[in-house]
Design an enzyme around this catalytic site. Structure first.
Site, PDB file in Angstrom:
ATOM      1  CE  LYS A  16      -2.227   8.067 -10.484  1.00 22.09           C
ATOM      2  NZ  LYS A  16      -3.409   7.458 -10.983  1.00 22.09           N
ATOM      3  CB  CYS A  17      -2.552   6.141  -1.182  1.00 24.96           C
ATOM      4  SG  CYS A  17      -2.124   5.655   0.484  1.00 24.96           S
TER       5      CYS A  17
END
Length: 167
Positions: free
Chosen positions: A40-41
């Protein structure tokens, strides 16, 4: 790093995704790209380039090794099953993804404690600065450190890989 330190690095155990134990020495004389990954970057699309490298060079003695890390703003919150499914379904990842690790601080994984002693192109060593920091380990014991903003298919990384392939 000294040769003894590099040898020690290859013998440091770490946990596999299924709870087993592995070491870098199990990859023999392969060129290894060790990277702390997160789902989730903003840099998560680097998975695509990592997989492209894996597919391009795997049969020539190269392997990407992914270490999920939730240490940077909670960007890898899932369970190992969720992480492995995400990597497979979303990015088609075929390279090994290991158990979650901490890369900084007192609880840092021993393999990352050793890797952080290496310097980047600017001569800086120390803490991992974010997700997707990369270390290319060569069969002769070299460690080449690339910061997160350097994409996996950057010419500097590809050059190190190609120059050190054993086959």
């Amino acid at each position: 790093m000294t040769e003894a330190t590099i040898t020690d690095l290859r013998e440091i155990p770490f946990t596999t995704a299924d709870g087993g134990t592995a070491t870098l020495s199990e990859y023999g004389d392969q060129v290894l790209l060790v990277v702390n990954v997160a789902s989730k970057c903003g840099l998560t699309p680097q998975y695509e380039q990592l997989e492209q490298l894996q597919r391009a060079y795997a049969d020539r003695g190269f392997t990407v090794l992914g270490f999920p890390c939730n240490q940077f703003m909670g960007q890898e919150p899932g369970s190992m099953d969720e992480i492995l499914e995400y990597c497979s379904v979303t990015w088609g990842v075929t390279f090994p993804v290991f158990d979650k690790v901490r890369v900084n601080g007192p609880g840092a994984a021993p393999v990352y404690k050793a890797l952080k002693k290496s310097r980047d192109a600017e001569g800086k060593k120390g803490p991992i600065v974010w997700n997707f920091e990369k270390f290319v380990l060569t069969p002769e014991g070299g460690i080449h450190r690339f910061r997160p903003n350097v994409k996996p298919d950057d010419p500097a990384i590809v050059e190190v890989i190609e120059a050190n392939l054993p086959r």
